[in-house]
Design an enzyme around this catalytic site. Structure first.
Site, mmCIF file in Angstrom:
data_model
loop_
_atom_site.group_PDB
_atom_site.id
_atom_site.type_symbol
_atom_site.label_atom_id
_atom_site.label_comp_id
_atom_site.label_asym_id
_atom_site.label_seq_id
_atom_site.Cartn_x
_atom_site.Cartn_y
_atom_site.Cartn_z
ATOM 1 N N ASN A 148 0.798 -1.221 0.000
ATOM 2 C CA ASN A 148 0.000 0.000 0.000
ATOM 3 C C ASN A 148 0.831 1.272 0.000
ATOM 4 O OD1 ASN A 148 0.617 -0.957 2.744
ATOM 5 N ND2 ASN A 148 -0.528 0.821 3.444
ATOM 6 N N GLN A 176 -4.983 -4.007 -2.014
ATOM 7 C CA GLN A 176 -4.525 -3.073 -3.040
ATOM 8 C C GLN A 176 -4.414 -3.721 -4.420
ATOM 9 O OE1 GLN A 176 -3.976 0.189 -2.566
ATOM 10 N NE2 GLN A 176 -4.188 0.224 -0.346
ATOM 11 N N SER A 194 -11.199 -5.378 0.326
ATOM 12 C CA SER A 194 -11.854 -4.175 0.842
ATOM 13 C C SER A 194 -12.577 -3.469 -0.293
ATOM 14 C CB SER A 194 -10.815 -3.229 1.455
ATOM 15 O OG SER A 194 -11.406 -2.001 1.828
ATOM 16 N N CYS A 314 -3.426 5.214 7.623
ATOM 17 C CA CYS A 314 -3.664 4.846 9.014
ATOM 18 C C CYS A 314 -2.523 5.290 9.921
ATOM 19 C CB CYS A 314 -3.874 3.338 9.149
ATOM 20 S SG CYS A 314 -2.561 2.353 8.445
#
Length: 370
Positions: A148, A176, A194, A314
């Site tokens: 990522n 990803q 995701s 994050c």
């Protein structure tokens, strides 16, 4: 505003939004209810499930989760904890997402043995170290398909082969990479996904489970998903995820060609900046670059029209140096002078030209006043 932070999240595809709206309005039924509204909601969920599962082929199933973080926690804890007595070892890499590293680290505090594999300067896992670490004591091998922060593609097929030879379970974080680069499904037992990384909604992810692989539940309750994951599903989120997944398949070649052109164009403009990570074995929608002496925090503040990042969303604001950039051998100063530009389906060449001009102008001003 110019959005260049596609690794953090992607714009919601209009088609995904259109699929969600009816299920937020009249189609709001609980998909686990037996009446007509419940059955209609359930049908929408199952269509979405089929769309997301399509690239995997037969031999597995999709279980919806609240996101990839839950999927990864479930997979890691659900496989490693019950195997601890005979197979205490967890093997992962130094450049994994915090959802993997922190979960594995927590298990290490509970008595599991954690092996964190090094990576090359290009950001590719050391396969010799992996071969030595993955043995009959190993319960789980966890590695991401596409990083990522720097976009490098890991040799999942080789890691999966090692895991299978040792009798271990192979978990792939494909957040990803799903829909963007080939996924060696045959090498994987569990795959985390995701929605909001593929132009779907936030708040939903999935875990693909190979038939016969049943991690212990993370959440207890009704066991609505695969008899293993509990909680009422949100049909609207499922539908948006499903349409986004279908679009990723249908537009795979078009999207890939587009980001490749954008990557080349950005590099030509930022030619004197150093690329972090290998130039081969990478996803081209991610350009992580650095320039000596750059104050990235100031740059992001100065270039307010452009949405870009200094690394993982994050970890933003934590003040910590990127563990990924340190793992590939960068000094703290080099890591802190690096920016990540993420682009994709809805990015235009004009967007990129404008963004690069603003970033270069702000960086030049920094240098002038240094």
């Amino acid at each position: 505003m110019i959005y260049l932070d596609y690794q953090a999240t992607t714009p919601l595809a209009p088609e995904a939004r259109s699929a969600m709206v009816p299920l937020l309005d009249a189609g709001f039924g609980n998909p686990h209810s037996p009446h007509r509204m419940g059955r209609e909601a359930r049908a929408a969920v199952e269509v979405a499930r089929e769309r997301i599962a399509a690239p995997f082929g037969p031999g597995g199933r999709i279980a919806f989760t609240s996101g990839a973080t839950e999927a990864l926690n479930w997979a890691i804890k659900g496989i490693a904890k019950p195997a601890r007595a005979s197979r205490p070892r967890i093997v992962t890499t130094a450049i994994e997402h915090a959802a993997v590293l922190d979960t594995a680290g927590w298990l290490a505090q509970q008595g599991h043995e954690l092996i964190v594999l090094p990576v090359s300067a290009g950001g590719i896992v050391d396969l010799d170290a992996a071969e030595a670490a993955i043995d009959g004591r190993t319960a789980l091998v966890a590695a991401m398909l596409v990083n990522n922060e720097i976009g490098t593609i890991q040799p999942i097929a080789e890691l999966g082969r090692m895991a299978r030879n040792a009798g271990a379970v192979m978990l792939c974080d494909a957040v990803q990479g799903y829909g963007r680069v080939p996924l060696p499904v045959d090498a994987c037992d569990l795959v985390a996904l995701s929605a909001h990384k593929i132009h779907g909604p936030k708040g939903i992810g999935a875990l693909w489970l190979r038939d016969g692989v049943n991690p212990e539940p993370l959440l207890h309750g009704g066991g609505q998903e695969a008899g293993l994951r509990s909680g009422t599903l949100a049909p609207a989120l499922c539908a948006g995820f499903g349409v986004a997944a279908q679009l990723m398949r249908e537009r795979a070649e078009e999207d890939s060609d587009h980001v490749f052109r954008l990557f080349g164009h950005a590099r030509s403009i930022m030619g004197n900046w150093q690329v972090n990570g290998a130039l081969d074995h990478r996803y081209f929608g991610n350009l992580n670059i650095r320039r000596a002496g750059l104050d990235v925090a100031r740059l992001i503040s100065d270039v307010r029209e452009v949405m870009f990042s200094a690394g993982s969303a994050c970890a933003s604001g934590s003040g910590r140096t990127s563990h990924v950039l340190k793992a590939i051998g960068l000094t703290d100063a080099e890591a802190k002078s690096s920016i990540r530009l993420g682009f994709g389906r809805y990015t235009t060449i004009e967007d990129l030209d404008r963004a690069m001009a603003l970033i270069l102008a702000a960086a030049a001003t920094q240098k002038e006043w240094a």
